[in-house]
Design a protein around this motif. Sequence first.
Motif, short mmCIF file in Angstrom:
data_model
loop_
_atom_site.label_atom_id
_atom_site.label_comp_id
_atom_site.label_asym_id
_atom_site.label_seq_id
_atom_site.Cartn_x
_atom_site.Cartn_y
_atom_site.Cartn_z
N ARG A 1 2.12 6.36 -2.57
CA ARG A 1 2.92 6.59 -3.77
C ARG A 1 4.31 5.98 -3.71
NH1 ARG A 1 0.55 10.57 -6.90
NH2 ARG A 1 -1.61 10.86 -6.19
N VAL A 2 4.77 5.65 -2.49
CA VAL A 2 6.16 5.19 -2.35
C VAL A 2 6.23 3.78 -1.76
CG1 VAL A 2 8.44 5.72 -1.44
CG2 VAL A 2 6.89 7.59 -2.04
N LEU A 3 5.82 3.64 -0.50
CA LEU A 3 6.08 2.39 0.21
C LEU A 3 5.22 1.24 -0.28
CD1 LEU A 3 6.42 3.93 3.79
CD2 LEU A 3 8.26 3.14 2.30
N LEU A 4 3.92 1.47 -0.47
CA LEU A 4 3.05 0.38 -0.93
C LEU A 4 3.41 -0.11 -2.33
CD1 LEU A 4 -0.38 1.54 0.54
CD2 LEU A 4 0.77 -0.63 1.03
N PRO A 5 3.55 0.77 -3.33
CA PRO A 5 3.88 0.26 -4.67
C PRO A 5 5.25 -0.40 -4.75
CG PRO A 5 3.82 2.66 -4.65
CD PRO A 5 3.24 2.21 -3.36
N LEU A 6 6.27 0.20 -4.12
CA LEU A 6 7.60 -0.41 -4.16
C LEU A 6 7.60 -1.76 -3.44
CD1 LEU A 6 10.01 2.61 -3.52
CD2 LEU A 6 9.59 1.41 -5.67
N SER A 7 6.89 -1.84 -2.32
CA SER A 7 6.83 -3.11 -1.58
C SER A 7 6.10 -4.18 -2.37
CB SER A 7 6.14 -2.90 -0.23
OG SER A 7 6.87 -2.02 0.59
N LEU A 8 5.06 -3.79 -3.09
CA LEU A 8 4.33 -4.75 -3.92
C LEU A 8 5.24 -5.34 -4.99
CD1 LEU A 8 1.70 -6.14 -4.78
CD2 LEU A 8 1.18 -4.12 -6.15
N VAL A 9 6.00 -4.48 -5.66
CA VAL A 9 6.91 -4.95 -6.71
C VAL A 9 7.96 -5.88 -6.12
CG1 VAL A 9 8.67 -4.24 -8.36
CG2 VAL A 9 6.54 -2.94 -8.18
N LEU A 10 8.58 -5.47 -5.00
CA LEU A 10 9.62 -6.29 -4.40
C LEU A 10 9.06 -7.61 -3.87
CD1 LEU A 10 12.53 -6.69 -3.52
CD2 LEU A 10 12.03 -5.40 -1.43
N ALA A 11 7.86 -7.58 -3.29
CA ALA A 11 7.26 -8.81 -2.75
C ALA A 11 7.01 -9.82 -3.87
CB ALA A 11 5.96 -8.48 -2.04
N VAL A 12 6.54 -9.36 -5.02
CA VAL A 12 6.31 -10.27 -6.16
C VAL A 12 7.63 -10.88 -6.62
CG1 VAL A 12 5.56 -10.39 -8.56
CG2 VAL A 12 4.20 -9.11 -6.89
N LEU B 1 10.32 -11.32 -4.78
CA LEU B 1 10.76 -12.26 -3.75
C LEU B 1 9.97 -13.57 -3.81
CD1 LEU B 1 11.26 -9.86 -0.69
CD2 LEU B 1 13.02 -10.93 -2.11
N LEU B 2 8.67 -13.47 -4.11
CA LEU B 2 7.87 -14.68 -4.30
C LEU B 2 8.45 -15.54 -5.42
CD1 LEU B 2 4.18 -13.44 -3.95
CD2 LEU B 2 5.21 -15.32 -2.67
N ALA B 3 8.84 -14.88 -6.52
CA ALA B 3 9.40 -15.61 -7.65
C ALA B 3 10.74 -16.24 -7.29
CB ALA B 3 9.57 -14.67 -8.83
N ALA C 1 6.72 -12.90 2.40
CA ALA C 1 7.21 -12.12 1.26
C ALA C 1 6.86 -10.64 1.39
CB ALA C 1 6.64 -12.69 -0.04
N HIS C 2 5.61 -10.32 1.71
CA HIS C 2 5.25 -8.90 1.74
C HIS C 2 5.84 -8.20 2.97
CE1 HIS C 2 2.00 -9.75 4.70
NE2 HIS C 2 1.98 -8.44 4.91
N LEU C 3 6.00 -8.93 4.08
CA LEU C 3 6.65 -8.34 5.25
C LEU C 3 8.14 -8.13 5.00
CD1 LEU C 3 4.88 -10.24 8.16
CD2 LEU C 3 4.56 -7.88 7.48
N GLU C 4 8.75 -9.05 4.27
CA GLU C 4 10.17 -8.91 3.94
C GLU C 4 10.41 -7.67 3.08
OE1 GLU C 4 14.15 -10.39 4.28
OE2 GLU C 4 12.27 -10.90 5.30
N GLY D 1 13.53 -3.72 9.46
CA GLY D 1 14.50 -4.69 9.91
C GLY D 1 13.96 -5.86 10.70
N GLY D 2 12.76 -5.73 11.28
CA GLY D 2 12.23 -6.82 12.09
C GLY D 2 11.76 -7.98 11.24
N GLY D 3 12.12 -9.18 11.60
CA GLY D 3 11.78 -10.35 10.81
C GLY D 3 10.63 -11.13 11.40
N ILE D 4 9.88 -11.78 10.53
CA ILE D 4 8.81 -12.66 10.99
C ILE D 4 9.39 -13.92 11.62
CG2 ILE D 4 8.56 -13.85 8.77
CD1 ILE D 4 5.54 -13.85 9.22
N LEU D 5 10.63 -14.25 11.25
CA LEU D 5 11.33 -15.41 11.80
C LEU D 5 12.53 -14.93 12.62
CD1 LEU D 5 11.27 -17.55 8.54
CD2 LEU D 5 9.77 -17.79 10.52
#
Length: 557
Positions: free
Chosen positions: A176-187, A189-191, A220-223, A232-236
């Motif tokens: 209800r919180v982390l997955l939906p909010l992350s999906l919105v933010l990832a999209v 960030l992709l844009a 994007a989705h990890l960010e 806080g951990g980055g893929i790069l």
Amino acid sequence: MMLPLVEVGLTLAPLLLTTPILGRYLWRVFTEQSSLLDRLCRPWEQRLWAWIGVDPQQSMTAGAYLRSLLAVNAITAILSAGLLSLQGWLPLNPTQRSPLRWDLALHTIVSFVTNTDQQHYSGELSLSDASQIGVIGFLMFTSAATGLAVGIAFVRGLAGQGLGNFYRDWLLSLTRVLLPLSLVLAVILLALGVPESLAEVAIAQTLDGATQAIARGPIAHLEAIKLLGENGGGILAANSAHPFENPSALSNWLEAIAMLVIPTALLDTYGRFLGNRRQAWLLLGLATGLLLVLVGLAVSSEGQGNPGLQTWVQGPNWEGKEIRFDWVQSALWSVITTSTMTGAVNADLDSLMPLSNLATLFALFLQVIFGGQGLGAAYLVVFVLLSIFVTGLMVGRTPDFQGRKIEKPQVVLASLILLVHPLFVLIPSAIALSQPVVTQTLSQAGFHGLSQAIYEYASASANNGSGLEGLQDDTLWWNLSTTVSLLGGRFLPIAALLALAEGMGHKPQLPPTAGSLRSDTPLFTGVTAIVIAILGALTFFPVLALGPIAEALQLYR
């Protein structure tokens, strides 16, 4: 000076809108009221609970809640360790990354299980795409959900409603919180240009004719969960300073807000659980005020520049910063990331001025300027309980919170919660600085070298993950010693928080009397701020004096 004020204001202003909206949503989710995603998520949640044989309505004791939490975290750690050890044989490994060395692998798993994401490795050089998605991304979600579940259980217990069920709180935090909010933010960030790819490394020709390998990945989705889950951990390796993770000033603004949006909303949620939103917003003002003080110190320090370079370079300190963000956003981000225990960086913290490092260290020491996922608000309430007890004794008022008396067991648990952090920072730091083999890993001797060592343990124990990267931290000593701080700084306070909430919840709620001390007033909030500052200063002032303060005096003498 007006421009920095405008930049800080534009970053924090949107929270006035998101805090009550998201705070109300979180409250409805965790009180089983109808909410936005019921129709989509509830059938799947019920099937899952039936499959694992859990009754989500069964409230747990503090011991049962803690055991369930530890079991889930142990299972996720074991699964992730297995995947990480098989990295060299799993698919999605186009650059043929081999498994990590055992001590580095142990530190990495523990770091991400504890929502710290302290990285002693370079992401694009050490991990395959399979590890980034199946281990790092997976743990970013599960560890953030653990912290959020504990925060909700804590306030639920204080409100006399029982702690609830860990499995239910944990799953709702995810679905209800982390997955939906992350999906919105990832999209979004992709844009804005953040890539999401499983393509192999790109080979580019440089201007002088050489070849350069450019790492890509599912960024994007990890960010998104990195920031929203206070991971806080980055893929790069360059983290949010890399143009793939943070391509523009607009993405930088959005990502800074993402670090704050859940911690600020949780304070509003706490107020709704306790039936006292006035106190919640006063605490929100307190945390924001502390944040602004540290931001002001960092911005002022960076704006004055390095006095040792003024003969050649006039103006602000630009060392270690990205031009596309400017020095104000770098200073602001550095304080936000340490205040929220996120740990993501858009500049080199080791290149900040000494007083800026003082601000970041002080935020790590306090852990209440919004703090970690779910736990920061809980720590802030613990300071409120101690302030009520101390003030009540001084003025002869009854020490109670929400009509429930604060007695010796609660004071002991509250004190334990606040003592765990310095124990896992100061003791290992003293041991490390006494060992020549360890001090050789510091990039500088003297005051700054001490700050590097202290910062590493403070970041580990506070579950933040950032670091002064002049430190050569991928050694057996740093991997194992910080693992101890990671575990102790995470799970001991959680155990004490659950016991404290259960004890308070079992007390009868008495109506206020003429002798009761109100904690939802501006005056008492000011007293709480003084208690926070005094406890933080008394506990950590010696290392601050020998580290960033001494370095600043040496630089400006």
